[in-house]
Structure formats: C-alpha cells, structure tokens
Design a protein around this motif. Structure first.
Motif, PDB file in Angstrom:
ATOM      1  N   PRO A 195       1.136   6.776   3.871  1.00  0.00           N
ATOM      2  CA  PRO A 195       0.195   7.851   4.166  1.00  0.00           C
ATOM      3  C   PRO A 195       0.712   9.178   3.636  1.00  0.00           C
ATOM      4  O   PRO A 195       1.911   9.454   3.673  1.00  0.00           O
ATOM      5  CB  PRO A 195       0.122   7.862   5.694  1.00  0.00           C
ATOM      6  CG  PRO A 195       0.590   6.512   6.110  1.00  0.00           C
ATOM      7  CD  PRO A 195       1.569   6.075   5.057  1.00  0.00           C
TER       8      PRO A 195
ATOM      9  N   ARG B  99     -11.693  11.745   9.633  1.00  0.00           N
ATOM     10  CA  ARG B  99     -13.170  11.725   9.641  1.00  0.00           C
ATOM     11  C   ARG B  99     -13.746  12.304  10.917  1.00  0.00           C
ATOM     12  O   ARG B  99     -14.950  12.545  10.981  1.00  0.00           O
ATOM     13  CB  ARG B  99     -13.669  10.291   9.472  1.00  0.00           C
ATOM     14  CG  ARG B  99     -13.456   9.768   8.078  1.00  0.00           C
ATOM     15  CD  ARG B  99     -14.032   8.376   7.939  1.00  0.00           C
ATOM     16  NE  ARG B  99     -13.777   7.856   6.616  1.00  0.00           N
ATOM     17  CZ  ARG B  99     -13.566   6.579   6.351  1.00  0.00           C
ATOM     18  NH1 ARG B  99     -13.602   5.679   7.299  1.00  0.00           N
ATOM     19  NH2 ARG B  99     -13.323   6.201   5.115  1.00  0.00           N
TER      20      ARG B  99
ATOM     21  N   PRO C 126       0.824  -1.199   0.000  1.00  0.00           N
ATOM     22  CA  PRO C 126       0.000   0.000   0.000  1.00  0.00           C
ATOM     23  C   PRO C 126       0.863   1.256   0.000  1.00  0.00           C
ATOM     24  O   PRO C 126       1.995   1.258   0.468  1.00  0.00           O
ATOM     25  CB  PRO C 126      -0.820  -0.106   1.277  1.00  0.00           C
ATOM     26  CG  PRO C 126      -0.126  -1.097   2.117  1.00  0.00           C
ATOM     27  CD  PRO C 126       0.685  -1.975   1.203  1.00  0.00           C
TER      28      PRO C 126
ATOM     29  N   VAL D 279      -0.443  -0.284   6.476  1.00  0.00           N
ATOM     30  CA  VAL D 279      -1.898  -0.381   6.353  1.00  0.00           C
ATOM     31  C   VAL D 279      -2.564   0.160   7.611  1.00  0.00           C
ATOM     32  O   VAL D 279      -3.557   0.901   7.529  1.00  0.00           O
ATOM     33  CB  VAL D 279      -2.331  -1.843   6.073  1.00  0.00           C
ATOM     34  CG1 VAL D 279      -3.852  -1.977   6.117  1.00  0.00           C
ATOM     35  CG2 VAL D 279      -1.784  -2.314   4.739  1.00  0.00           C
ATOM     36  N   ILE D 280      -2.032  -0.188   8.760  1.00  0.00           N
ATOM     37  CA  ILE D 280      -2.593   0.313  10.026  1.00  0.00           C
ATOM     38  C   ILE D 280      -2.543   1.840  10.040  1.00  0.00           C
ATOM     39  O   ILE D 280      -3.526   2.504  10.365  1.00  0.00           O
ATOM     40  CB  ILE D 280      -1.826  -0.257  11.239  1.00  0.00           C
ATOM     41  CG1 ILE D 280      -1.958  -1.778  11.294  1.00  0.00           C
ATOM     42  CG2 ILE D 280      -2.319   0.385  12.538  1.00  0.00           C
ATOM     43  CD1 ILE D 280      -0.962  -2.433  12.237  1.00  0.00           C
TER      44      ILE D 280
ATOM     45  N   THR E 278      -6.976   7.861   7.983  1.00  0.00           N
ATOM     46  CA  THR E 278      -8.311   7.992   7.393  1.00  0.00           C
ATOM     47  C   THR E 278      -9.357   8.175   8.497  1.00  0.00           C
ATOM     48  O   THR E 278     -10.209   9.066   8.409  1.00  0.00           O
ATOM     49  CB  THR E 278      -8.648   6.773   6.527  1.00  0.00           C
ATOM     50  OG1 THR E 278      -7.701   6.701   5.447  1.00  0.00           O
ATOM     51  CG2 THR E 278     -10.055   6.840   5.978  1.00  0.00           C
ATOM     52  N   ALA E 279      -9.282   7.356   9.536  1.00  0.00           N
ATOM     53  CA  ALA E 279     -10.239   7.449  10.640  1.00  0.00           C
ATOM     54  C   ALA E 279     -10.118   8.783  11.362  1.00  0.00           C
ATOM     55  O   ALA E 279     -11.129   9.415  11.699  1.00  0.00           O
ATOM     56  CB  ALA E 279     -10.027   6.287  11.617  1.00  0.00           C
TER      57      ALA E 279
ATOM     58  N   GLU F  29      -2.341   3.941   7.537  1.00  0.00           N
ATOM     59  CA  GLU F  29      -3.252   4.496   6.532  1.00  0.00           C
ATOM     60  C   GLU F  29      -4.688   4.491   7.055  1.00  0.00           C
ATOM     61  O   GLU F  29      -5.411   5.488   6.929  1.00  0.00           O
ATOM     62  CB  GLU F  29      -3.152   3.677   5.245  1.00  0.00           C
ATOM     63  CG  GLU F  29      -3.987   4.211   4.101  1.00  0.00           C
ATOM     64  CD  GLU F  29      -3.791   3.386   2.843  1.00  0.00           C
ATOM     65  OE1 GLU F  29      -4.815   3.146   2.164  1.00  0.00           O
ATOM     66  OE2 GLU F  29      -2.659   2.972   2.540  1.00  0.00           O
ATOM     67  N   ARG F  30      -5.098   3.378   7.646  1.00  0.00           N
ATOM     68  CA  ARG F  30      -6.453   3.289   8.212  1.00  0.00           C
ATOM     69  C   ARG F  30      -6.624   4.284   9.367  1.00  0.00           C
ATOM     70  O   ARG F  30      -7.688   4.889   9.530  1.00  0.00           O
ATOM     71  CB  ARG F  30      -6.727   1.873   8.684  1.00  0.00           C
ATOM     72  CG  ARG F  30      -6.887   0.903   7.544  1.00  0.00           C
ATOM     73  CD  ARG F  30      -7.100  -0.512   8.014  1.00  0.00           C
ATOM     74  NE  ARG F  30      -7.213  -1.429   6.892  1.00  0.00           N
ATOM     75  CZ  ARG F  30      -7.272  -2.743   7.001  1.00  0.00           C
ATOM     76  NH1 ARG F  30      -7.255  -3.318   8.205  1.00  0.00           N
ATOM     77  NH2 ARG F  30      -7.371  -3.490   5.925  1.00  0.00           N
ATOM     78  N   ALA F  31      -5.581   4.445  10.173  1.00  0.00           N
ATOM     79  CA  ALA F  31      -5.636   5.368  11.305  1.00  0.00           C
ATOM     80  C   ALA F  31      -5.808   6.796  10.824  1.00  0.00           C
ATOM     81  O   ALA F  31      -6.648   7.543  11.351  1.00  0.00           O
ATOM     82  CB  ALA F  31      -4.371   5.222  12.154  1.00  0.00           C
TER      83      ALA F  31
ATOM     84  N   VAL G 277      -8.482   1.159  15.677  1.00  0.00           N
ATOM     85  CA  VAL G 277      -7.954   0.539  14.465  1.00  0.00           C
ATOM     86  C   VAL G 277      -7.311  -0.787  14.854  1.00  0.00           C
ATOM     87  O   VAL G 277      -6.511  -0.848  15.795  1.00  0.00           O
ATOM     88  CB  VAL G 277      -6.926   1.462  13.774  1.00  0.00           C
ATOM     89  CG1 VAL G 277      -6.291   0.779  12.574  1.00  0.00           C
ATOM     90  CG2 VAL G 277      -7.573   2.776  13.353  1.00  0.00           C
ATOM     91  N   ASP G 278      -7.655  -1.830  14.115  1.00  0.00           N
ATOM     92  CA  ASP G 278      -7.109  -3.166  14.357  1.00  0.00           C
ATOM     93  C   ASP G 278      -5.649  -3.231  13.892  1.00  0.00           C
ATOM     94  O   ASP G 278      -5.300  -2.675  12.851  1.00  0.00           O
ATOM     95  CB  ASP G 278      -7.946  -4.192  13.605  1.00  0.00           C
ATOM     96  CG  ASP G 278      -7.414  -5.601  13.798  1.00  0.00           C
ATOM     97  OD1 ASP G 278      -7.548  -6.139  14.912  1.00  0.00           O
ATOM     98  OD2 ASP G 278      -6.840  -6.143  12.828  1.00  0.00           O
TER      99      ASP G 278
END
Length: 177
Positions: free
Chosen positions: A5, A176, A2, A165-166, A172-173, A168-170, A157-158
């Motif tokens: 960030p 928001r 991926p 990936v973690i 994004t969250a 990137e998800r963090a 975040v898992d």
C-alpha cells in the motif's frame, strides 16, 4: 506479489480507523499496514486491556460488557486525543453498542471490519503462539458479533487473501468513504 500500500497522497484530515472483527481475523497484522499506507500511527488495542481482562481471557473466560467498558473508554480516549492527526487502532468492537461508545468518545471514527470464514479464522488462531485469546473463545466472539450497519461509517474486507492484499483492499475501501 501485489504492491505494498502507498502512503496517503491527499491532504484531507486523516481519519481515526478502528480495525474490528473477531479474534484471529488479523487486526494486529492488518492494522499497522493500513496505518503505514495512510501515514498515521498505529495502536494495538490489546495494550489498552486492564490486567484483569487479560487474565480472564487467558483462562478461557469471555469478557462481559462490564469488563469491556474501561477498555473501550481507554481506546476512545486515545482516538479522541489524536486531534486531527488520524490513527489506526485495533479493537474487536463486536457490538454496535461498543462502537457507539467509541464514537461517543471520538466522533468521526471509521471502522474497518475484517471478516472471514469461521474455519479459516480458527485455523489461523490455532497457528499463532503466545496470544492470551484462545480459540475456545471464538464461538462466543461470533455469537456476539454484530456486523457494521448501513448508518455506520466503515467498510468490510474479507481476510481470505494474504495480508498485503487485505491491506490494499482496506485502504482502497477507506479512501472511498
């Protein structure tokens, strides 16, 4: 693989983010990645511990609330001193009362709760070298953990996927919120 960030593109005041979770979830790995993506500084929460706390944990003895108070106050002071510049700091912040103490020092904190399966986290802890927090304390950390509540600004975040990936998800969250 991926994409890494991307740095912040908006012009809002950056938040101060507390990367929280039990030992071994990757706070020290994910925190700097999130800080870089948000374009803010990172502070390692372990650096705020008094020497007595490190000695206690190195001996396999869990900290109590009295031990944690000066550590939480030091992190809260750092966060309060960010003055609209934002930042990311790692801090287990396992109990709601600890998070409330941090928010009292620095209103507006946002929490990023790194979550994961106990077996995975124990495996990761066993693989790391030179850290004062031993896997013997993992059960006490899970027993103490009070996940974020609905009225707390933050995201969970898992930690199962890889660090990129973690992060990137963090990010994004967090964007928001």
């Amino acid at each position: 693989m991926p994409a890494a960030p991307q740095p912040r593109q908006d012009h809002r005041t950056p938040p101060v983010v507390v990367v929280m979770g039990v030992s071994g979830t990757g706070k020290t790995t994910i925190g700097p990645l999130v800080a870089q993506a948000l374009g803010v500084v990172y502070a390692e929460g372990d650096d705020f511990h008094p020497a007595a706390n490190i000695a206690k944990m190195s001996a396999g003895v869990p900290l109590d609330d009295a031990d944690r108070a000066p550590w939480l106050d030091a992190i809260g002071a750092w966060a309060a001193g960010r003055g609209g510049q934002g930042g990311v700091v790692s801090c287990s912040a396992l109990k709601r009362a600890y998070r409330d103490r941090l928010r009292a020092a620095a209103p507006g904190l946002v929490f990023l709760h790194l979550t994961g399966d106990r077996a995975l986290i124990a495996e990761r802890m066993a693989a790391r070298k030179g850290h004062f927090m031993t896997s013997r304390l993992l059960d006490s950390q899970f027993a103490t953990l009070e996940p974020l509540e609905a009225d707390e600004a933050g995201a969970a975040v898992d930690v199962t996927p890889g660090a990129e990936v973690i992060a990137e998800r963090a990010v994004t969250a967090l964007r928001r919120l």
